[in-house]
Design a protein around this motif. Structure first.
Motif, PDB file in Angstrom:
ATOM      1  N   ALA A   1      -9.078 -64.373  35.015  1.00  0.00           N
ATOM      2  CA  ALA A   1      -9.000 -64.760  33.611  1.00  0.00           C
ATOM      3  C   ALA A   1      -7.570 -65.124  33.224  1.00  0.00           C
ATOM      4  CB  ALA A   1      -9.525 -63.632  32.723  1.00  0.00           C
ATOM      5  N   ASP A   2      -6.611 -64.462  33.842  1.00  0.00           N
ATOM      6  CA  ASP A   2      -5.199 -64.734  33.597  1.00  0.00           C
ATOM      7  C   ASP A   2      -4.483 -64.829  34.932  1.00  0.00           C
ATOM      8  OD1 ASP A   2      -5.085 -64.537  30.606  1.00  0.00           O
ATOM      9  OD2 ASP A   2      -5.764 -62.490  31.036  1.00  0.00           O
ATOM     10  N   GLY A   3      -3.413 -65.598  34.966  1.00  0.00           N
ATOM     11  CA  GLY A   3      -2.636 -65.748  36.184  1.00  0.00           C
ATOM     12  C   GLY A   3      -1.317 -66.410  35.889  1.00  0.00           C
ATOM     13  N   HIS A   4      -0.367 -66.245  36.801  1.00  0.00           N
ATOM     14  CA  HIS A   4       0.998 -66.695  36.543  1.00  0.00           C
ATOM     15  C   HIS A   4       1.057 -68.197  36.264  1.00  0.00           C
ATOM     16  CE1 HIS A   4       5.313 -66.003  36.627  1.00  0.00           C
ATOM     17  NE2 HIS A   4       5.451 -67.131  37.311  1.00  0.00           N
ATOM     18  N   PHE A   5       0.307 -69.003  37.050  1.00  0.00           N
ATOM     19  CA  PHE A   5       0.351 -70.455  36.889  1.00  0.00           C
ATOM     20  C   PHE A   5      -0.941 -71.004  36.291  1.00  0.00           C
ATOM     21  CE2 PHE A   5       3.530 -69.858  40.351  1.00  0.00           C
ATOM     22  CZ  PHE A   5       4.632 -70.386  39.684  1.00  0.00           C
ATOM     23  N   LEU A   6      -1.697 -70.165  35.573  1.00  0.00           N
ATOM     24  CA  LEU A   6      -2.908 -70.616  34.892  1.00  0.00           C
ATOM     25  C   LEU A   6      -2.563 -70.928  33.439  1.00  0.00           C
ATOM     26  CD1 LEU A   6      -5.631 -68.140  36.231  1.00  0.00           C
ATOM     27  CD2 LEU A   6      -5.153 -70.478  36.979  1.00  0.00           C
ATOM     28  N   PRO A   7      -2.740 -72.164  32.991  1.00  0.00           N
ATOM     29  CA  PRO A   7      -2.334 -72.534  31.630  1.00  0.00           C
ATOM     30  C   PRO A   7      -3.193 -71.842  30.576  1.00  0.00           C
ATOM     31  CG  PRO A   7      -3.579 -74.305  32.639  1.00  0.00           C
ATOM     32  CD  PRO A   7      -3.348 -73.296  33.722  1.00  0.00           C
ATOM     33  N   PRO A   8      -2.629 -71.595  29.407  1.00  0.00           N
ATOM     34  CA  PRO A   8      -3.351 -70.878  28.338  1.00  0.00           C
ATOM     35  C   PRO A   8      -4.312 -71.802  27.591  1.00  0.00           C
ATOM     36  CG  PRO A   8      -1.136 -71.425  27.605  1.00  0.00           C
ATOM     37  CD  PRO A   8      -1.227 -71.868  29.047  1.00  0.00           C
ATOM     38  N   ILE A   9      -5.376 -72.214  28.258  1.00  0.00           N
ATOM     39  CA  ILE A   9      -6.357 -73.150  27.698  1.00  0.00           C
ATOM     40  C   ILE A   9      -7.655 -72.397  27.421  1.00  0.00           C
ATOM     41  CG2 ILE A   9      -7.764 -75.187  28.195  1.00  0.00           C
ATOM     42  CD1 ILE A   9      -5.456 -76.229  29.907  1.00  0.00           C
ATOM     43  N   PRO A  10      -8.188 -72.449  26.210  1.00  0.00           N
ATOM     44  CA  PRO A  10      -9.467 -71.791  25.925  1.00  0.00           C
ATOM     45  C   PRO A  10     -10.607 -72.424  26.726  1.00  0.00           C
ATOM     46  CG  PRO A  10      -8.307 -72.428  23.899  1.00  0.00           C
ATOM     47  CD  PRO A  10      -7.608 -73.096  25.027  1.00  0.00           C
ATOM     48  N   GLU A  11     -11.584 -71.608  27.116  1.00  0.00           N
ATOM     49  CA  GLU A  11     -12.757 -72.063  27.867  1.00  0.00           C
ATOM     50  C   GLU A  11     -12.327 -72.976  29.016  1.00  0.00           C
ATOM     51  OE1 GLU A  11     -16.549 -72.163  25.055  1.00  0.00           O
ATOM     52  OE2 GLU A  11     -15.005 -73.537  24.313  1.00  0.00           O
ATOM     53  N   ARG A  12     -11.388 -72.477  29.788  1.00  0.00           N
ATOM     54  CA  ARG A  12     -10.717 -73.261  30.830  1.00  0.00           C
ATOM     55  C   ARG A  12     -11.650 -73.522  32.006  1.00  0.00           C
ATOM     56  NH1 ARG A  12      -6.337 -69.801  31.885  1.00  0.00           N
ATOM     57  NH2 ARG A  12      -7.754 -68.682  33.272  1.00  0.00           N
ATOM     58  N   ARG A  13     -11.728 -74.791  32.433  1.00  0.00           N
ATOM     59  CA  ARG A  13     -12.435 -75.199  33.651  1.00  0.00           C
ATOM     60  C   ARG A  13     -11.411 -75.814  34.591  1.00  0.00           C
ATOM     61  NH1 ARG A  13     -16.447 -71.946  32.494  1.00  0.00           N
ATOM     62  NH2 ARG A  13     -17.638 -72.572  30.646  1.00  0.00           N
ATOM     63  N   ARG A  14     -11.581 -75.591  35.884  1.00  0.00           N
ATOM     64  CA  ARG A  14     -10.537 -75.933  36.860  1.00  0.00           C
ATOM     65  C   ARG A  14     -11.108 -76.757  38.000  1.00  0.00           C
ATOM     66  NH1 ARG A  14      -8.950 -73.574  41.814  1.00  0.00           N
ATOM     67  NH2 ARG A  14      -6.705 -73.540  42.211  1.00  0.00           N
ATOM     68  N   MET A  15     -10.379 -77.801  38.403  1.00  0.00           N
ATOM     69  CA  MET A  15     -10.720 -78.579  39.594  1.00  0.00           C
ATOM     70  C   MET A  15      -9.421 -79.007  40.278  1.00  0.00           C
ATOM     71  SD  MET A  15     -14.068 -78.956  39.976  1.00  0.00           S
ATOM     72  CE  MET A  15     -14.297 -80.463  40.922  1.00  0.00           C
ATOM     73  N   ILE A  16      -9.461 -79.089  41.614  1.00  0.00           N
ATOM     74  CA  ILE A  16      -8.328 -79.608  42.367  1.00  0.00           C
ATOM     75  C   ILE A  16      -8.289 -81.128  42.206  1.00  0.00           C
ATOM     76  CG2 ILE A  16      -7.249 -79.773  44.630  1.00  0.00           C
ATOM     77  CD1 ILE A  16      -7.309 -76.963  43.556  1.00  0.00           C
ATOM     78  N   ALA A  17      -7.108 -81.674  41.910  1.00  0.00           N
ATOM     79  CA  ALA A  17      -6.971 -83.114  41.730  1.00  0.00           C
ATOM     80  C   ALA A  17      -6.339 -83.796  42.935  1.00  0.00           C
ATOM     81  CB  ALA A  17      -6.132 -83.414  40.481  1.00  0.00           C
ATOM     82  N   GLY A  18      -5.475 -83.100  43.653  1.00  0.00           N
ATOM     83  CA  GLY A  18      -4.811 -83.695  44.809  1.00  0.00           C
ATOM     84  C   GLY A  18      -3.587 -82.896  45.183  1.00  0.00           C
ATOM     85  N   GLY A  19      -2.773 -83.485  46.042  1.00  0.00           N
ATOM     86  CA  GLY A  19      -1.566 -82.789  46.456  1.00  0.00           C
ATOM     87  C   GLY A  19      -0.805 -83.563  47.505  1.00  0.00           C
ATOM     88  N   ARG A  20       0.322 -82.978  47.902  1.00  0.00           N
ATOM     89  CA  ARG A  20       1.216 -83.585  48.889  1.00  0.00           C
ATOM     90  C   ARG A  20       1.885 -82.493  49.697  1.00  0.00           C
ATOM     91  NH1 ARG A  20       0.679 -85.353  44.396  1.00  0.00           N
ATOM     92  NH2 ARG A  20       1.960 -83.701  43.495  1.00  0.00           N
ATOM     93  N   ILE A  21       2.099 -82.747  50.979  1.00  0.00           N
ATOM     94  CA  ILE A  21       2.914 -81.845  51.778  1.00  0.00           C
ATOM     95  C   ILE A  21       3.923 -82.660  52.578  1.00  0.00           C
ATOM     96  CG2 ILE A  21       1.155 -80.042  51.993  1.00  0.00           C
ATOM     97  CD1 ILE A  21       0.797 -80.979  54.925  1.00  0.00           C
ATOM     98  N   ARG A  22       5.055 -82.043  52.837  1.00  0.00           N
ATOM     99  CA  ARG A  22       6.068 -82.574  53.739  1.00  0.00           C
ATOM    100  C   ARG A  22       6.318 -81.495  54.783  1.00  0.00           C
ATOM    101  NH1 ARG A  22       4.239 -85.856  51.190  1.00  0.00           N
ATOM    102  NH2 ARG A  22       5.199 -87.443  49.836  1.00  0.00           N
ATOM    103  N   VAL A  23       6.125 -81.856  56.042  1.00  0.00           N
ATOM    104  CA  VAL A  23       6.218 -80.888  57.134  1.00  0.00           C
ATOM    105  C   VAL A  23       7.531 -81.095  57.876  1.00  0.00           C
ATOM    106  CG1 VAL A  23       5.109 -79.964  59.199  1.00  0.00           C
ATOM    107  CG2 VAL A  23       3.705 -80.905  57.348  1.00  0.00           C
TER     108      VAL A  23
END
Length: 288
Positions: free
Chosen positions: A69-91
């Motif tokens: 319900a709460d987390g360090h990098f979870l934004p304070p949005i009511p009725e929050r729904r979450r999906m991964i959008a993408g990302g990048r890595i450098r190895v």
């Protein structure tokens, strides 16, 4: 009532965090078994560090969607729904198995955009992974999209048909089923109910079926260089989730070499359900 996401995230600026972990050989072997492959020998393949640094909140700290319900990098949005959008890595260097790794995590940016289904907040968190013997081995940015959505509202899921089946240099097919999604959720300690609770995902979040994990789709893309050019090492990988995939979809995962560059050859990657447009696209750069 419509939530003003820009107002909800205004001033939200969580400080950086630092954690340490070891990624043991057990989950590495378990993920390989999930893919019906032998366990890799040597250091972790790219993105397999997702098997470590797993949060384990108390059961009482979970929200109705299964996420904390709460987390360090979870934004304070009511009725929050979450999906991964993408990302990048450098190895810069491979991450080891069974050795200490330190991760520094920082909020990189928050952007509110308007889409077909309303306002969405895109949150990008940067992770720098270090090993004891040197500096930063892997730099990763994860883009997660959040929206405010009341229970029972249908999602505007658009899955257009493919224009034509693309020709690729390498490809394989895989059909994620509920058992595979459950096992991947267990391996990554992901309690998001959209991946295993069909009454919830259809009745509350409005999807037509169990959703294939975005991270699983990204890992499947990276199976192309791992399986077909195993002598080459990944330098970078960028990926973008396009449309959801669902349990039972027969996925075609493909890649094609796209020529040389200053830092090595590149491979264009994509995965899609048969007959439909891409669910995820990506590009990987290989060291010379």
């Amino acid at each position: 009532m419509t939530t003003d996401l820009a107002t909800a995230v205004a001033g939200w600026a969580p400080p950086p965090t630092s954690t340490s972990d070891r990624i043991t050989s057990w989950p590495v072997g378990a993920l390989a078994a999930l893919l019906d492959l032998p366990a890799p020998v040597g250091p972790l393949p790219p993105l397999w560090h997702w098997l470590g640094f797993l949060d384990h909140p108390r059961q009482s700290e979970l929200g109705e969607d299964g996420h904390p319900a709460d987390g360090h990098f979870l934004p304070p949005i009511p009725e929050r729904r979450r999906m991964i959008a993408g990302g990048r890595i450098r190895v810069h260097a491979s991450l080891p198995v069974d050795e200490p790794i330190t991760r520094m995590s920082t909020l990189d940016r928050v952007t509110v955009k308007h889409g077909r289904s309303g306002d969405m907040a895109f949150v990008t968190v940067r992770h720098d992974y270090r090993v004891e013997s040197g500096g930063i081995a892997v730099t990763e940015e994860q883009d997660v999209v959040y929206r405010s959505q009341g229970a029972g509202q249908a999602r505007a899921v658009v899955r257009p048909p493919a224009e034509a089946a693309p020709e690729t240099d390498w490809r394989f097919e895989i059909t994620p089923d509920p058992a595979m999604l459950f096992r991947f959720s267990a391996l990554t300690y992901n309690t998001h109910r959209i991946h295993y609770d069909e009454p919830y995902v259809t009745g509350v979040e409005g999807f037509p079926g169990l959703v294939v994990h975005g991270p699983l789709l990204a890992l499947l893309l990276l199976e192309i260089p791992r399986r077909f050019v195993p002598d080459r090492r990944v330098a970078s990988f960028d990926y973008r989730l396009m449309t959801p995939s669902f349990a039972g979809d027969r996925l075609v995962v493909g890649g094609s070499a796209s020529g040389g560059s200053a830092s090595g050859d590149t491979i264009e990657l994509a995965a899609h359900a048969v007959g439909l447009a891409n669910s995820i696209t990506g590009i990987v750069t290989l060291y010379p």
